[in-house]
Design an enzyme around this catalytic site. Structure first.
Site, PDB file in Angstrom:
ATOM      1  N   HIS A 191       0.808  -1.230   0.000  1.00  0.00           N
ATOM      2  CA  HIS A 191       0.000   0.000   0.000  1.00  0.00           C
ATOM      3  C   HIS A 191       0.846   1.287   0.000  1.00  0.00           C
ATOM      4  O   HIS A 191       0.417   2.303   0.555  1.00  0.00           O
ATOM      5  CB  HIS A 191      -0.954   0.002   1.205  1.00  0.00           C
ATOM      6  CG  HIS A 191      -2.137  -0.913   1.011  1.00  0.00           C
ATOM      7  ND1 HIS A 191      -2.323  -2.076   1.736  1.00  0.00           N
ATOM      8  CD2 HIS A 191      -3.194  -0.834   0.179  1.00  0.00           C
ATOM      9  CE1 HIS A 191      -3.434  -2.671   1.357  1.00  0.00           C
ATOM     10  NE2 HIS A 191      -3.987  -1.958   0.411  1.00  0.00           N
TER      11      HIS A 191
ATOM     12  N   HIS B 120      -6.531  -3.035 -10.934  1.00  0.00           N
ATOM     13  CA  HIS B 120      -6.969  -2.879  -9.542  1.00  0.00           C
ATOM     14  C   HIS B 120      -8.464  -2.571  -9.591  1.00  0.00           C
ATOM     15  O   HIS B 120      -8.862  -1.476  -9.981  1.00  0.00           O
ATOM     16  CB  HIS B 120      -6.200  -1.715  -8.917  1.00  0.00           C
ATOM     17  CG  HIS B 120      -6.665  -1.329  -7.549  1.00  0.00           C
ATOM     18  ND1 HIS B 120      -7.651  -0.392  -7.323  1.00  0.00           N
ATOM     19  CD2 HIS B 120      -6.269  -1.747  -6.327  1.00  0.00           C
ATOM     20  CE1 HIS B 120      -7.831  -0.248  -6.017  1.00  0.00           C
ATOM     21  NE2 HIS B 120      -7.005  -1.057  -5.385  1.00  0.00           N
TER      22      HIS B 120
HETATM   23 MG   LIG Z   1      -2.995  -2.047  -3.616  1.00  0.00          MG
END
Ligand SMILES: [Mg+2]
Length: 391
Positions: A215, A315
């Protein structure tokens, strides 16, 4: 045909803690959708759900409303021209991030309208299919317990999925990107991440692909140390090791780890991917169709990646429009790896869509219905929408 209205919706829909549980009022999930209406009665749907917190969704919803107002009366088939107008109209506040997300919401809905007008799924308008199904990777529920992580991992494998992604550091840094300061994690937090990952590898055996998401939360030495410990569990990729602002930092990490790197959910439009390819910074790219510029832009980025022989893996961890928009493009993309979904059981979406997504054995089957292949139920949106963004 003319555009008559562009309406952002923000819904807070009851969500289940774990697959199979009843959606709970105490565990609501916020999603941002866009409705584009036309004078011929055809409606298109877009999505731009963003994180973290509510400020991002509300800010972008306001931008969709303002930009949308300038498009009333335009021909919705002029998708490429409208994309350029939307991006360029906001040049002075930058062309990427919130701007490309706003353009994405409208672009996806325009492709939905175009498909419905022509009676074709969007993939037929993008060159036709090169595959008959979309391989998925998914997510387990978040946990800090290796035993529970192993149980959840086995449940995903039993569903037929062959890859899944998790962030075993998440519980150590619960505030995530919103409060990035020094990019460090405690020694114990790092060890727990290695333990959780090792327990999952032990539970699922050697052939399941384990994707680790950092992240974008670490500084260079922390990312390197973290990844070296995770490599003992034969991870498939290490995603966003460092914050997105420094490709130099990404290169330093890349040179010192063995795991493959995936980046791209925080890269917007084709121009931000050029450096990644030219400087050989990643093995996979993973743009989000709802942030990077919509269906038009995802197709272009895919082709750019194809010319460098880099696989693409969108994503798509938000709502059903996000999933289907990504899937429609990937039906036409040779260099596709897998498409992301937020969990193996997506039945919570059924509270506000007209047809459940067809997922079997870890694959999504894209229907031959016109447009995106999924529609939002306006009555359900009304029920779950928040004040100010309720139609
Ligand atoms: Mg990610």
């Amino acid at each position: 045909m003319k555009i008559t209205a562009i309406t952002p919706w923000i819904i807070q829909v009851p969500w289940s803690e774990r697959p199979g549980e009843t959606p709970s009022e105490d565990n609501k999930r916020e999603l941002l959708f866009t409705q584009v209406d036309t004078d011929e009665g055809i409606t298109g749907w877009g999505e731009v759900t963003t994180y973290p917190g509510v400020a991002g969704n509300r800010s972008i919803a306001h931008m969709i409303r303002e930009v949308g107002a300038t498009l009333i009366g335009r021909d919705p088939a002029h998708i490429e021209r409208i994309w350029n107008d939307n991006i360029r109209s906001l040049t002075y506040v930058g062309t990427r991030g919130a701007v490309s997300a706003t353009a994405s919401a409208i672009d996806i809905a325009l492709w939905d309208i175009r498909g419905k007008e022509l009676g074709q799924p969007i993939y037929m308008l993008l060159g036709g299919p090169v595959r008959d199904r979309i391989g998925l990777y998914t997510h387990p529920p978040q946990t800090n317990e290796p035993v529970q992580a192993a149980i959840d991992a086995k449940e995903i494998v039993a569903s037929g999925h062959r890859a899944f992604k998790f962030d075993p550091m998440m519980h150590s840094i619960p505030e995530g990107n919103a409060h990035y300061i020094d990019g460090q994690i405690s020694q114990r937090g790092m060890e727990e991440a290695w333990e959780i990952t090792a327990a999952i590898r032990e539970a699922v055996g050697p052939s399941i692909e384990l994707l680790i998401d950092a992240h974008g939360k670490y500084n260079v030495p922390t990312a390197i140390d973290l990844c070296r410990g995770l490599e003992a569990s034969n991870i498939f990729w290490f995603e966003e090791p460092v914050p997105v602002e420094s490709n130099h930092a990404l290169r330093q990490v890349r040179e010192k780890i063995n795991a493959k790197i995936s980046v791209g959910e925080r890269l917007f439009t084709r121009w931000e991917f050029i450096d990644v390819f030219e400087k050989e910074l990643a093995d996979f790219i993973m743009p989000d169709v709802t942030w990077t510029g919509g269906i038009s832009e995802l197709k272009k980025i895919s082709t750019l990646a194809e010319s460098y022989y880099i696989p693409i893996s969108p994503h798509d961890a938000s709502g059903p429009i996000n999933v289907m928009a990504g899937a429609q493009v990937m039906m036409t993309v040779p260099n596709f790896y897998k498409l992301e979904t937020s969990r193996y059981d997506l039945s919570d979406y059924n509270q506000f869509i007209d047809e459940p997504l067809e997922i079997r054995e870890g694959d999504l089957y894209v229907p031959d219905r016109p447009g995106l292949g999924v529609n939002l139920d306006p009555d359900a949106l009304k029920r779950f929408a928040i004040e100010g963004f309720n139609g």
